[in-house]
Design an enzyme around this catalytic site. Structure first.
Site, PDB file in Angstrom:
ATOM      1  CB  CYS A 194      56.906  39.825  20.356  1.00 17.80           C
ATOM      2  SG  CYS A 194      55.575  39.187  21.418  1.00 17.80           S
TER       3      CYS A 194
ATOM      4  CG  ASP B 243      54.075  38.715  17.171  1.00 12.35           C
ATOM      5  OD1 ASP B 243      54.436  37.706  16.539  1.00 12.35           O
ATOM      6  OD2 ASP B 243      54.029  38.743  18.412  1.00 12.35           O
TER       7      ASP B 243
ATOM      8  CE  LYS C 216      55.401  35.690  18.909  1.00 13.40           C
ATOM      9  NZ  LYS C 216      54.564  36.330  19.936  1.00 13.40           N
TER      10      LYS C 216
HETATM   11  C1  VGL Z   1      53.054  41.052  22.075  1.00  8.62           C
HETATM   12  C2  VGL Z   1      52.002  41.607  24.020  1.00  8.62           C
HETATM   13  C3  VGL Z   1      51.271  40.428  23.995  1.00  8.62           C
HETATM   14  C4  VGL Z   1      54.019  41.433  21.016  1.00  8.62           C
HETATM   15  C5  VGL Z   1      52.343  39.875  22.035  1.00  8.62           C
HETATM   16  O1  VGL Z   1      53.881  40.971  19.865  1.00  8.62           O
HETATM   17  O2  VGL Z   1      54.956  42.224  21.323  1.00  8.62           O
HETATM   18  N1  VGL Z   1      52.886  41.903  23.080  1.00  8.62           N
HETATM   19  N2  VGL Z   1      51.459  39.568  22.994  1.00  8.62           N
END
Ligand code: VGL
Ligand code: ZN
Length: 215
Positions: free
Chosen positions: A163, A12, A118
């Site tokens: 994540c 991410d 995702k």
């Molecule tokens: C994430 C919060 C919401 C992350 C993703 O990538 O850690 N955190 N969605």
């Protein structure tokens, strides 16, 4: 080579989690340089580079804006597939097709062998790159790793306490030797970092500096 085939998972590394993003992680831009160095090293050794991408529809359950009774960063118990899960209410982030959802342009897309999206199911969140938070569905990630005969997974990216953590834990569950490059990740909540690292260690995730990782 000290070990078998390696995959580097970029978790991410998207504009919304970087500084100035809608869910900006503090000091997150500081991971970019070590991440780019690791990508270069892994590519030199014929390793695989895989990026995960948080990729939400705008009606996603994890957005506080879709839960009129909640403010960002509060939690809510949500039912999915017969399970109750405690969901953090996040600011809108990584909405499909937006600038915030794009992988940082500091990272060359040419270096990424696969992108695994995702969080696309509006009813359930997905922190791990391997599965949603209820294991109702799994992604292509394990299959990609198995088909490429990977035995060691190096995890970097955002955020360390969500994540990145869940991707590390699932990587161990799917049978991979798993290394978290601790200088190439940052947490949403810095108070959670020590607890996260000790939980990961207790599940056999190796915590290393980029400079300590044998490639
Ligand atoms: C994430 C919060 C919401 C992350 C993703 O990538 O850690 N955190 N969605
Ligand atoms: Zn998300």
């Amino acid at each position: 080579m000290a070990q078998g085939k390696i995959a580097l998972i970029l978790v991410d590394i998207q504009n919304d989690f970087l500084e100035k993003g809608s869910l900006a992680v503090a000091n997150s831009n500081s991971i970019l340089e070590p991440v780019i160095d690791l990508i270069t090293k892994v590519k030199c050794k014929q390793g695989l580079v895989i990026a995960t991408q948080d990729w939400h529809p705008s009606n996603h359950i994890s957005f506080a804006s879709n839960n009129s009774d909640k403010q960002p960063f509060e939690t809510k118990d949500i039912e999915y597939d017969g399970n109750l899960v405690t969901q953090v209410m996040w600011p809108d982030h990584c909405v499909q097709g937006t600038f915030g959802a794009k992988i940082s342009d500091k990272i060359s897309l040419d270096d990424i062998d696969y992108i695994v999206q995702k969080g696309t199911n509006p009813r359930v969140d997905s922190y791990s790159g391997f599965a949603d938070n209820n294991y109702s569905e799994i992604t292509q990630l394990a299959k990609i790793l198995y088909q490429n005969h990977i035995d060691t997974v190096i995890v970097v990216g955002l955020a360390a306490d969500y994540c990145v953590k869940e991707t590390c834990l699932d990587s161990v569950k799917f049978g991979f030797k798993t290394i978290l490059a601790m200088d190439a990740t940052k947490p949403v909540d810095s108070n959670q970092l020590e607890a996260t690292l000790s939980q990961l260690k207790s599940k056999s995730v190796l915590i290393q500096l980029c400079s300590e990782i044998e490639l």
